[in-house]
Design a protein around this motif. Structure first.
Motif, PDB file in Angstrom:
ATOM      1  N   HIS A  72      43.659  39.364  49.342  1.00 56.83           N
ATOM      2  CA  HIS A  72      43.074  39.902  48.109  1.00 56.83           C
ATOM      3  C   HIS A  72      42.171  41.066  48.493  1.00 56.83           C
ATOM      4  O   HIS A  72      40.946  40.908  48.573  1.00 56.83           O
ATOM      5  N   LEU A  74      39.700  44.009  48.315  1.00 60.41           N
ATOM      6  CA  LEU A  74      38.697  44.290  47.289  1.00 60.41           C
ATOM      7  C   LEU A  74      38.980  45.613  46.581  1.00 60.41           C
ATOM      8  O   LEU A  74      38.535  45.824  45.454  1.00 60.41           O
ATOM      9  N   SER A  75      39.727  46.488  47.256  1.00 56.60           N
ATOM     10  CA  SER A  75      40.041  47.792  46.672  1.00 56.60           C
ATOM     11  C   SER A  75      41.244  48.366  47.394  1.00 56.60           C
ATOM     12  O   SER A  75      41.485  48.053  48.566  1.00 56.60           O
ATOM     13  N   LEU A  81      35.392  52.355  48.451  1.00 61.11           N
ATOM     14  CA  LEU A  81      34.528  51.274  47.965  1.00 61.11           C
ATOM     15  C   LEU A  81      33.262  51.185  48.797  1.00 61.11           C
ATOM     16  O   LEU A  81      32.180  50.866  48.276  1.00 61.11           O
ATOM     17  N   THR A  84      30.502  53.202  47.347  1.00 61.75           N
ATOM     18  CA  THR A  84      29.959  52.891  46.028  1.00 61.75           C
ATOM     19  C   THR A  84      28.684  52.075  46.178  1.00 61.75           C
ATOM     20  O   THR A  84      28.236  51.762  47.285  1.00 61.75           O
ATOM     21  N   ASP A  88      28.280  47.056  43.088  1.00 63.48           N
ATOM     22  CA  ASP A  88      29.709  47.081  42.779  1.00 63.48           C
ATOM     23  C   ASP A  88      30.507  46.323  43.833  1.00 63.48           C
ATOM     24  O   ASP A  88      31.406  45.537  43.511  1.00 63.48           O
ATOM     25  N   ALA A  89      30.184  46.562  45.096  1.00 59.17           N
ATOM     26  CA  ALA A  89      30.903  45.882  46.178  1.00 59.17           C
ATOM     27  C   ALA A  89      30.697  44.373  46.101  1.00 59.17           C
ATOM     28  O   ALA A  89      31.643  43.596  46.258  1.00 59.17           O
ATOM     29  N   ARG A  92      32.719  42.876  43.230  1.00 62.23           N
ATOM     30  CA  ARG A  92      34.142  42.731  43.563  1.00 62.23           C
ATOM     31  C   ARG A  92      34.364  41.554  44.514  1.00 62.23           C
ATOM     32  O   ARG A  92      35.352  40.843  44.405  1.00 62.23           O
ATOM     33  N   ASP A  95      34.298  38.386  42.429  1.00 63.21           N
ATOM     34  CA  ASP A  95      35.554  38.188  41.695  1.00 63.21           C
ATOM     35  C   ASP A  95      36.650  37.664  42.624  1.00 63.21           C
ATOM     36  O   ASP A  95      37.419  36.762  42.273  1.00 63.21           O
ATOM     37  N   ALA A  96      36.716  38.239  43.831  1.00 61.41           N
ATOM     38  CA  ALA A  96      37.758  37.842  44.777  1.00 61.41           C
ATOM     39  C   ALA A  96      37.576  36.402  45.236  1.00 61.41           C
ATOM     40  O   ALA A  96      38.539  35.622  45.274  1.00 61.41           O
TER      41      ALA A  96
END
Length: 277
Positions: A72, A74-75, A81, A84, A88-89, A92, A95-96
């Protein structure tokens, strides 16, 4: 369904062998019958991600099968990424991990060799933290500080503080304990005097901050020469043999088995091992 056990391979120093430990642990667990998910949080280097991309391509080109992890990214652009915001990192990553925890028996996370918000977040999710260190006071400095005159241990270092804070927060918030093992990686065959000094300081620090000490992987050619194929010694079999076999490969397989045992995993499937040897 129970959630996956989270294994975080980390320290804050590059070149200690984190990705080598991560890919060997993942492949050994898969050959032991476990369903493994992998997250590579080194957003710029992506060594573990590249390894499994190589694996997929080599297996397809040679028409053979070997277990693959659940991945998965992250980007699609890890380097972008990395530029950023930390928020934000970390979002993500959250979520993963929420998606992967219900899909696998083990979630293995390879972290960057630096202190980042996403790495700290991963440590906070760990059930087991695996920290490889080379056989050197240079690497020990990541864990503890010694007096320059007497070489006596004086205090723990910043990475030990990171792990300590993660363990404290996990125990307070979830009533769960994070296990921590430090692997003596790439042990040198000589310099017995220096190793004895280092052994004493590692053992003293382990009692102070609460980690276990286990065997890592030696600096063997086989670990490096299989990387371009996306393979490890756990994969070698009568049908998967991209390099000539030797007694050194058998020794390396025993070394991997000892590593898995130190972490508390059975690892390699016995019938697969016997076929390969």
């Amino acid at each position: 369904m129970s959630q996956a056990s989270v294994i975080v391979v980390g320290n804050e120093k590059g070149g200690a062998g984190k990705s080598t430990i991560a890919i060997h642990t993942a492949t050994a667990l898969m050959h032991g019958g476990a369903k493994v998910a992998v997250l590579d949080l080194d957003l710029r280097q992506q060594t573990t991600g590249h390894f499994f991309a190589n694996r997929r391509a080599w297996l397809a080109a040679n028409g053979v099968a070997a277990p693959m992890p659940i991945e998965h990214p992250l980007s699609a652009d890890g380097a972008a990424l990395a530029q950023t915001s930390e928020a934000d990192a970390v979002a993500r990553f959250g979520d993963a991990i929420a998606e992967l925890l219900d899909q696998a028996d083990f979630l293995l996370i390879d972290t960057p060799g630096s202190d980042t918000a996403i790495s700290r977040a991963a440590h906070g999710q760990a059930d087991l933290i695996v920290t490889p260190m080379n056989d050197s006071f240079v690497d020990f400095d990541m864990l503890g500080v010694v007096d320059p005159v007497t070489l006596e241990l004086t205090r723990h270092s910043l990475y030990s503080e990171t792990v300590w804070n993660s363990r404290k927060a996990r125990a307070t918030n979830e009533r769960k304990q994070i296990d921590w093992i430090v692997l003596r990686n790439r042990l040198a065959p000589t310099e017995a005097r220096n190793r004895k000094r280092l052994d004493e300081r590692v053992n003293a620090l382990s009692r102070k901050v609460g980690f276990r000490v286990g065997p890592g992987l030696r600096d063997r050619v086989i670990y490096r020469e299989l990387f371009p194929f996306g393979l490890t010694i756990a994969d070698l079999s009568p049908t998967i043999r991209p390099v000539a076999m030797s007694l050194q490969h058998v020794a390396a397989r025993q070394e991997l088995r000892a590593l898995m045992g130190a972490m508390g995993f059975s690892g390699l499937d016995e019938s697969q091992r016997m076929a390969a040897e």
